[in-house]
Design a protein around this motif. Structure first.
Motif, PDB file in Angstrom:
ATOM      1  N   SER A  58      36.645  35.124  17.913  1.00  0.00           N
ATOM      2  CA  SER A  58      37.915  34.974  18.623  1.00  0.00           C
ATOM      3  C   SER A  58      37.696  34.910  20.126  1.00  0.00           C
ATOM      4  N   ALA A  59      36.729  35.676  20.629  1.00  0.00           N
ATOM      5  CA  ALA A  59      36.427  35.632  22.065  1.00  0.00           C
ATOM      6  C   ALA A  59      35.865  34.274  22.464  1.00  0.00           C
ATOM      7  N   VAL A  60      35.005  33.709  21.607  1.00  0.00           N
ATOM      8  CA  VAL A  60      34.346  32.443  21.945  1.00  0.00           C
ATOM      9  C   VAL A  60      35.278  31.256  21.740  1.00  0.00           C
ATOM     10  N   LEU A  61      36.025  31.246  20.642  1.00  0.00           N
ATOM     11  CA  LEU A  61      36.841  30.079  20.306  1.00  0.00           C
ATOM     12  C   LEU A  61      38.265  30.158  20.828  1.00  0.00           C
ATOM     13  N   ASN A  62      38.814  31.361  20.939  1.00  0.00           N
ATOM     14  CA  ASN A  62      40.225  31.510  21.306  1.00  0.00           C
ATOM     15  C   ASN A  62      40.442  32.230  22.627  1.00  0.00           C
ATOM     16  N   GLN A  63      39.371  32.584  23.314  1.00  0.00           N
ATOM     17  CA  GLN A  63      39.461  33.297  24.595  1.00  0.00           C
ATOM     18  C   GLN A  63      40.224  34.621  24.457  1.00  0.00           C
ATOM     19  N   ARG A  64      40.158  35.213  23.291  1.00  0.00           N
ATOM     20  CA  ARG A  64      40.735  36.551  23.125  1.00  0.00           C
ATOM     21  C   ARG A  64      39.912  37.524  23.964  1.00  0.00           C
ATOM     22  N   PRO A  65      40.560  38.372  24.766  1.00  0.00           N
ATOM     23  CA  PRO A  65      39.795  39.180  25.728  1.00  0.00           C
ATOM     24  C   PRO A  65      38.881  40.201  25.064  1.00  0.00           C
ATOM     25  N   LEU A  66      37.700  40.326  25.621  1.00  0.00           N
ATOM     26  CA  LEU A  66      36.807  41.439  25.306  1.00  0.00           C
ATOM     27  C   LEU A  66      37.177  42.613  26.201  1.00  0.00           C
ATOM     28  N   LEU A  67      36.840  43.805  25.774  1.00  0.00           N
ATOM     29  CA  LEU A  67      37.154  44.994  26.572  1.00  0.00           C
ATOM     30  C   LEU A  67      36.128  45.138  27.701  1.00  0.00           C
ATOM     31  N   TRP A  68      36.635  45.399  28.911  1.00  0.00           N
ATOM     32  CA  TRP A  68      35.774  45.540  30.078  1.00  0.00           C
ATOM     33  C   TRP A  68      36.209  46.775  30.867  1.00  0.00           C
ATOM     34  N   TRP A  69      35.448  47.089  31.879  1.00  0.00           N
ATOM     35  CA  TRP A  69      35.694  48.286  32.692  1.00  0.00           C
ATOM     36  C   TRP A  69      35.164  48.023  34.093  1.00  0.00           C
ATOM     37  N   TRP A  70      35.525  48.901  35.016  1.00  0.00           N
ATOM     38  CA  TRP A  70      35.083  48.768  36.399  1.00  0.00           C
ATOM     39  C   TRP A  70      33.763  49.505  36.633  1.00  0.00           C
ATOM     40  N   PRO A  71      32.999  49.093  37.642  1.00  0.00           N
ATOM     41  CA  PRO A  71      31.847  49.907  38.066  1.00  0.00           C
ATOM     42  C   PRO A  71      32.316  51.264  38.591  1.00  0.00           C
ATOM     43  N   GLN A  72      31.421  52.219  38.602  1.00  0.00           N
ATOM     44  CA  GLN A  72      31.759  53.574  39.022  1.00  0.00           C
ATOM     45  C   GLN A  72      32.335  53.621  40.429  1.00  0.00           C
ATOM     46  N   ALA A  73      31.760  52.855  41.352  1.00  0.00           N
ATOM     47  CA  ALA A  73      32.236  52.886  42.737  1.00  0.00           C
ATOM     48  C   ALA A  73      33.683  52.418  42.838  1.00  0.00           C
ATOM     49  N   VAL A  74      34.032  51.377  42.102  1.00  0.00           N
ATOM     50  CA  VAL A  74      35.404  50.870  42.127  1.00  0.00           C
ATOM     51  C   VAL A  74      36.360  51.887  41.512  1.00  0.00           C
ATOM     52  N   GLU A  75      35.929  52.544  40.442  1.00  0.00           N
ATOM     53  CA  GLU A  75      36.777  53.566  39.821  1.00  0.00           C
ATOM     54  C   GLU A  75      37.043  54.720  40.776  1.00  0.00           C
ATOM     55  N   ILE A  76      36.027  55.133  41.517  1.00  0.00           N
ATOM     56  CA  ILE A  76      36.203  56.237  42.467  1.00  0.00           C
ATOM     57  C   ILE A  76      37.205  55.851  43.553  1.00  0.00           C
ATOM     58  N   ILE A  77      37.080  54.640  44.067  1.00  0.00           N
ATOM     59  CA  ILE A  77      38.026  54.190  45.096  1.00  0.00           C
ATOM     60  C   ILE A  77      39.449  54.143  44.537  1.00  0.00           C
ATOM     61  N   TRP A  78      39.610  53.630  43.324  1.00  0.00           N
ATOM     62  CA  TRP A  78      40.922  53.564  42.670  1.00  0.00           C
ATOM     63  C   TRP A  78      41.536  54.952  42.533  1.00  0.00           C
ATOM     64  N   VAL A  79      40.751  55.895  42.019  1.00  0.00           N
ATOM     65  CA  VAL A  79      41.249  57.260  41.801  1.00  0.00           C
ATOM     66  C   VAL A  79      41.616  57.899  43.137  1.00  0.00           C
ATOM     67  N   TRP A  80      40.769  57.711  44.156  1.00  0.00           N
ATOM     68  CA  TRP A  80      41.039  58.341  45.452  1.00  0.00           C
ATOM     69  C   TRP A  80      42.288  57.758  46.118  1.00  0.00           C
ATOM     70  N   LEU A  81      42.489  56.465  46.026  1.00  0.00           N
ATOM     71  CA  LEU A  81      43.661  55.854  46.646  1.00  0.00           C
ATOM     72  C   LEU A  81      44.956  56.415  46.053  1.00  0.00           C
ATOM     73  N   TRP A  82      44.999  56.592  44.742  1.00  0.00           N
ATOM     74  CA  TRP A  82      46.186  57.176  44.113  1.00  0.00           C
ATOM     75  C   TRP A  82      46.389  58.616  44.574  1.00  0.00           C
TER      76      TRP A  82
END
Length: 468
Positions: free
Chosen positions: A354-378
């Motif tokens: 489904s990911a290859v033929l239908n572009q159904r999204p795979l699960l992804w996540w942010w790098p640790q540095a981006v997550e820290i910035i996100w959490v701190w901004l909130w």
């Protein structure tokens, strides 16, 4: 995070913050000009919202630098992952798959027909008859999700030929467990896939293993689901699997993000961070629906489905596996229910194609540095509002509204495949708000105490007695 841990984190953060504020206030007082000579170096007052800044930095530092790496947040983060998985919009079953099940009634049927079950669930005679039923209708690929770690009875010559020569038939083994079928030679490893499925500490299946170092008895480096998906995609003119420059797997134009030990809410030990793993994006179905249409072994062998077989089998992926509870091939899923192993394999196969033929999204996540910035901004933003508004009602509304907006954004991202750090962010903004209130209360009390003039005591002069 349990309640004692939460209280400990709150106490540590508040103590640290108060110590810092006390030091800064003492530094300001030290820099004030002396009233005696009017000399002294002028100093700037404490900057606006520095309490929110310091508090958010301390809280986020403790949560993301100490508490989370120790795995204290993993249970709650995985629970939030499961909740969002169950809350997604309903999808349709995958029409490219057909599942042939072997249940308890099928075991009894084989016993009645005197079929010798050398395998636990499927006899050679039944497997031979099943393949003879399926092959004329030209399935694109078949996967036998039942171990066949013994030689075939030589009276079933057609079955021997099928296992040895049918390139559209994928068999399975287990690395570190069940060996491969003797009919599959080492040079035919591309017709073999391992069935190992990684389990989380609470026995829930959230991860999918695509590749792993083979063993001597299970001599394949690709999983059962990946082998089947690649065989199916070959006929779709999809370029074969390859590695990118940064060592990620790519099929066609789709790159499969490799799960690392600290991806998303995970804090996996080294014993679990093996091979090439991805997150399993289950297809969201109604409670009474399956990932694909199912037909029992007995129904096919007895001919009750002969009229439908051409449309059910032709050009499809056919998986054969057991659903009998007696074989204990059941696993917990994020949906809070147990699912037979063959159905989980079907979800894994469906995710890849489904990911290859239908572009159904795979699960992804942010790098640790981006997550820290996100959490701190909130945390910093909520801390500013808490410091600006002194009304308890407004402060409470700030926290509630912030958490609601945060969860909404995280859920929208999850529907697009993004697993954002919702639990650490909620904890950080909540703890920041509480600690800002504590710190401001402390500063107000100390300021009031220091500004209250002390009443000087007038010494009493002794009276001198007079002589009469």
């Amino acid at each position: 995070m349990d309640f004692p841990t939460l209280i400990s984190a709150l106490t540590a953060a508040a103590t640290t913050l108060i110590t810092v504020l006390r030091y800064m206030r003492e530094a300001e007082n030290t820099g004030e000009p002396s009233k005696a000579n009017g000399k002294g170096k002028p100093t700037l007052p404490m900057r606006k919202f520095q309490t929110a800044f310091l508090t958010s930095v301390i809280i986020v530092g403790l949560l993301m630098g100490v508490v989370r790496p120790l795995g204290m947040l993993q249970p709650s983060e995985l629970a939030a992952f499961d909740y969002m998985m169950r809350s997604r919009p309903i999808e349709q079953p995958d029409p490219r798959l057909l599942i042939i099940t072997v249940n308890d009634d099928d075991l009894e049927y084989q016993a009645q027909k005197n079929m010798e079950r050398r395998a636990a669930s499927l006899s050679d005679q039944a497997l031979d008859a099943l393949l003879q039923k399926l092959n004329p209708h030209q399935p694109r690929v078949m996967g036998l999700d039942i171990f066949h770690d013994f030689g075939v009875n030589r009276q079933f010559k057609d079955l021997v030929k099928q296992l040895q020569e049918n390139n559209n038939l994928i068999l399975t083994c287990s690395i570190g467990g069940i060996k491969a079928s003797p009919e599959i030679q080492l040079a035919q490893y591309q017709r073999l896939g391992f069935s190992n499925i990684p389990e989380d500490p609470n026995k829930v299946i959230r991860r999918q293993l695509l590749a792993q170092t083979p063993s001597n008895q299970c001599y394949t480096d690709q999983s059962f689901s990946l082998r089947i998906a690649l065989r199916y995609l070959e006929t779709e003119n999809i370029s074969p699997i390859q590695q990118t420059v940064d060592q990620r797997l790519q099929i066609g134009t789709v790159i499969f993000p490799k799960l690392v030990s600290d991806a998303g809410g995970y804090q996996l030990p080294r014993t679990e961070d093996l091979g090439y793993q991805i997150l399993l994006n289950y297809r969201s179905l109604k409670p009474d629906e399956s990932i694909a249409q199912q037909i029992s072994l007995t129904d096919i062998l007895e001919g009750s489905q002969d009229a439908k077989l051409p449309s059910l089998v032709n050009n499809r992926i056919v998986l054969i596996g057991t659903t009998a509870p007696s074989f204990r091939d059941f696993h917990m899923t994020p949906y809070g229910t147990e699912m037979p192993g063959v159905l989980i394999q079907a979800h894994m196969v469906s995710q890849i194609i489904s990911a290859v033929l239908n572009q159904r999204p795979l699960l992804w996540w942010w790098p640790q540095a981006v997550e820290i910035i996100w959490v701190w901004l909130w945390a910093f933003f909520v801390g500013i509002l808490i410091e600006y508004w002194r009304s308890p009602i407004r402060r409470g509304l700030v926290v509630v509204i912030a958490i609601s907006i945060l969860y909404g954004l995280c859920f929208l991202a999850f529907m697009k495949g993004g697993w954002l750090p919702v639990i650490p962010t909620i904890l950080s903004l909540f703890l920041t708000g509480v600690c800002v209130v504590i710190a401001l209360t402390y500063v107000q009390i100390t300021s009031t105490t220091s500004s209250t003039p002390s009443t000087p005591t007038t010494p009493t002069t002794p009276t001198t007695p007079t002589n009469s």
